[in-house]
Design an enzyme around this catalytic site. Structure first.
Site, PDB file in Angstrom:
ATOM      1  N   LYS A 296      50.211  58.427  35.344  1.00  0.00           N
ATOM      2  CA  LYS A 296      51.282  58.167  36.396  1.00  0.00           C
ATOM      3  C   LYS A 296      52.410  58.836  36.163  1.00  0.00           C
ATOM      4  O   LYS A 296      52.609  59.785  35.333  1.00  0.00           O
ATOM      5  CB  LYS A 296      51.493  56.841  36.660  1.00  0.00           C
ATOM      6  CG  LYS A 296      50.046  56.132  37.122  1.00  0.00           C
ATOM      7  CD  LYS A 296      49.182  56.471  38.459  1.00  0.00           C
ATOM      8  CE  LYS A 296      47.849  55.901  38.397  1.00  0.00           C
ATOM      9  NZ  LYS A 296      47.647  54.579  38.648  1.00  0.00           N
TER      10      LYS A 296
HETATM   11  C1  LIG Z   1      46.513  53.729  38.957  1.00  0.00           C
HETATM   12  C2  LIG Z   1      46.405  52.968  40.230  1.00  0.00           C
HETATM   13  C3  LIG Z   1      46.351  51.555  40.296  1.00  0.00           C
HETATM   14  C4  LIG Z   1      46.181  50.565  39.114  1.00  0.00           C
HETATM   15  O1  LIG Z   1      47.159  50.863  38.252  1.00  0.00           O
HETATM   16  P1  LIG Z   1      46.989  50.044  36.775  1.00  0.00           P
HETATM   17  O2  LIG Z   1      48.553  49.895  36.176  1.00  0.00           O
HETATM   18  O3  LIG Z   1      46.172  50.629  35.816  1.00  0.00           O
HETATM   19  O4  LIG Z   1      46.530  48.648  36.991  1.00  0.00           O
HETATM   20  C5  LIG Z   1      46.340  51.024  41.532  1.00  0.00           C
HETATM   21  N1  LIG Z   1      46.378  51.596  42.714  1.00  0.00           N
HETATM   22  C6  LIG Z   1      46.356  53.212  42.609  1.00  0.00           C
HETATM   23  C7  LIG Z   1      46.281  53.835  43.890  1.00  0.00           C
HETATM   24  C8  LIG Z   1      46.533  53.659  41.462  1.00  0.00           C
HETATM   25  O5  LIG Z   1      46.443  55.129  41.217  1.00  0.00           O
END
Ligand SMILES: *Cc1c(COP(=O)(O)O)cnc(C)c1O
Length: 396
Positions: free
Chosen positions: A199
């Site tokens: 991210k």
């Molecule tokens: C990565 C992601 C999540 C989950 O995030 P985590 O921190 O890994 O739990 C949820 N929604 C979207 C759209 C994502 O890309």
């Protein structure tokens, strides 16, 4: 001239990766050398940094975005018999949050230009649900790739049809909607961020829920830590002593460590630099891909994307090459392209609870053609040129 040169494979380029500098490392080491590995001051520093970056009143650090979606749904009162709606073009966690609460899930098809939840499909579905008394309690719009949904329209529908809006902003820290940072919760009850390494900023694993609502904030704080409070003014009966605490609801262990929070606080300071580079890379892709048979990402005027992803569609009207051939070719060339997303309703788990292929045709046809190209701040111009040149070779 050498005669012994062998062709070594070009270096692997992933689709996304973290950018950790010395200041980030120093911040983590400081925690390791200090007194608090968890539940210490780094958590508050990180929460304040996210509150400052988004303009939200409150920020609650949790162990992941998934955990944050779960407790946000609980704080919104979602439970058995209720329904949550989200986009099929998302990671499974957006929908799973409802299932953790024992609630039902339904999806709203996407807009063919933005790949976000379609406002017209949402309005139509709400009108029908009202007639059959099956309105959702919660709607989770997902800011796909870092471009915010049309939040003003979603907010207006939430007023009209009485649902709570929780933004899944896993892709969107640093993005703005109508010049207001995503996470300020102007048009929602809560916003949830992810800090997984692919991210925009990272805490390794981790997330944050932002809100401006004092009651929701108190619930989120309790839910992330077993449903326990120690605060004197929140106890239901007088404290017996300095050791007193009460478990008032069934909460979870969803806390973040200070090690992670220190990394996050340092990373958030670098957010403007990360976003600037992502926007520059996106503009360069836009330019370099202009003559190729691909559909480049449309950007609505009210949006300033954080560019978590740069997704193109292989334009089947202009090339006979398939998305699969392009994907396989790029992977074979050591370019770590990815697909976002396999529509959630087509996953076996969701099929087993009644969904079918064909239910959300726009998301499905988008999925057939989509491919995410490498996008992260340390991607060099030369690497980006290699990605485009290799892609060009498969589309020629
Ligand atoms: C990565 C992601 C999540 C989950 O995030 P985590 O921190 O890994 O739990 C949820 N929604 C979207 C759209 C994502 O890309």
């Amino acid at each position: 001239m050498t005669t012994t040169d062998t062709m070594s494979p070009p270096a692997f380029i992933p689709y996304g990766r973290q950018d950790i500098n010395q200041a980030d490392i120093d911040a983590v080491v400081d925690v390791l050398e200090g007194d608090w590995l968890t539940q210490g001051p780094a958590i508050e520093r990180f929460e304040q940094a996210v509150a400052d970056a988004t303009g939200a009143k409150y920020a609650v650090a949790i162990s992941s975005c998934t955990a944050g979606l779960h407790i946000a749904c609980l704080a919104a009162g979602l439970s058995r018999g209720d329904t949550l709606w989200t986009s099929p073009n998302t990671f499974v966690a957006s929908a799973n949050a409802a299932r953790y609460c024992g609630a039902n899930v339904d999806f709203v098809d996407i807009d063919p230009q933005t790949y976000n939840i379609s406002i017209s499909a949402l309005a139509d579905k709400l009108t029908k649900a009202k007639a059959t008394n099956t309105l959702p309690k919660v709607v989770i719009p997902v800011h796909f790739s870092g471009q915010a949904c049309n939040m003003a329209a979603i907010h207006q529908l939430s007023q009209e049809f009485g649902f709570t809006v929780i933004e899944d902003a896993a892709h969107a820290i640093g993005a703005s909607y109508q010049s207001v940072p995503v996470g300020q919760c102007q048009h929602s009850a809560m916003t949830v961020f992810s800090f997984h390494p692919v991210k925009i900023v990272t805490t390794a694993e981790g997330g944050v829920v932002t809100t401006n609502d004092n009651t929701l904030y108190d619930q989120l704080i309790m839910l992330r830590s077993h449903g326990i409070t120690k605060e004197a003014d929140k106890l239901t009966s007088p404290a017996e002593g300095g050791w007193s605490y009460e478990q008032q609801t069934l909460g979870y262990h969803y806390r973040m460590t200070d090690i992670q929070a220190a990394l996050g606080a340092s990373q958030v300071q670098r957010l403007p630099e990360f976003i600037a580079r992502r926007r520059q890379l996106a503009a360069q892709y836009d330019e370099m891909l202009a003559d190729l048979p691909v559909i480049r990402p449309y950007q609505a005027e009210s949006q300033q994307s954080s560019w978590h992803l740069y997704v193109v569609q292989i334009d089947s009207h202009k090339t006979s090459t398939t998305r699969k051939a392009v994907f396989d070719g790029l992977r074979a060339a050591n370019i770590g392209v990815q697909i976002h997303y396999i529509p959630v309703h087509t996953q076996p788990y969701y099929k087993a609870i009644g969904f079918n292929r064909g239910d959300f045709p726009v998301a499905e046809s988008y999925y057939q053609q989509a491919i995410s190209l490498p996008m992260y701040p340390t991607l060099t111009d030369a690497e980006q040129q290699r990605v485009v040149a290799t892609l060009r070779g498969f589309l020629a």
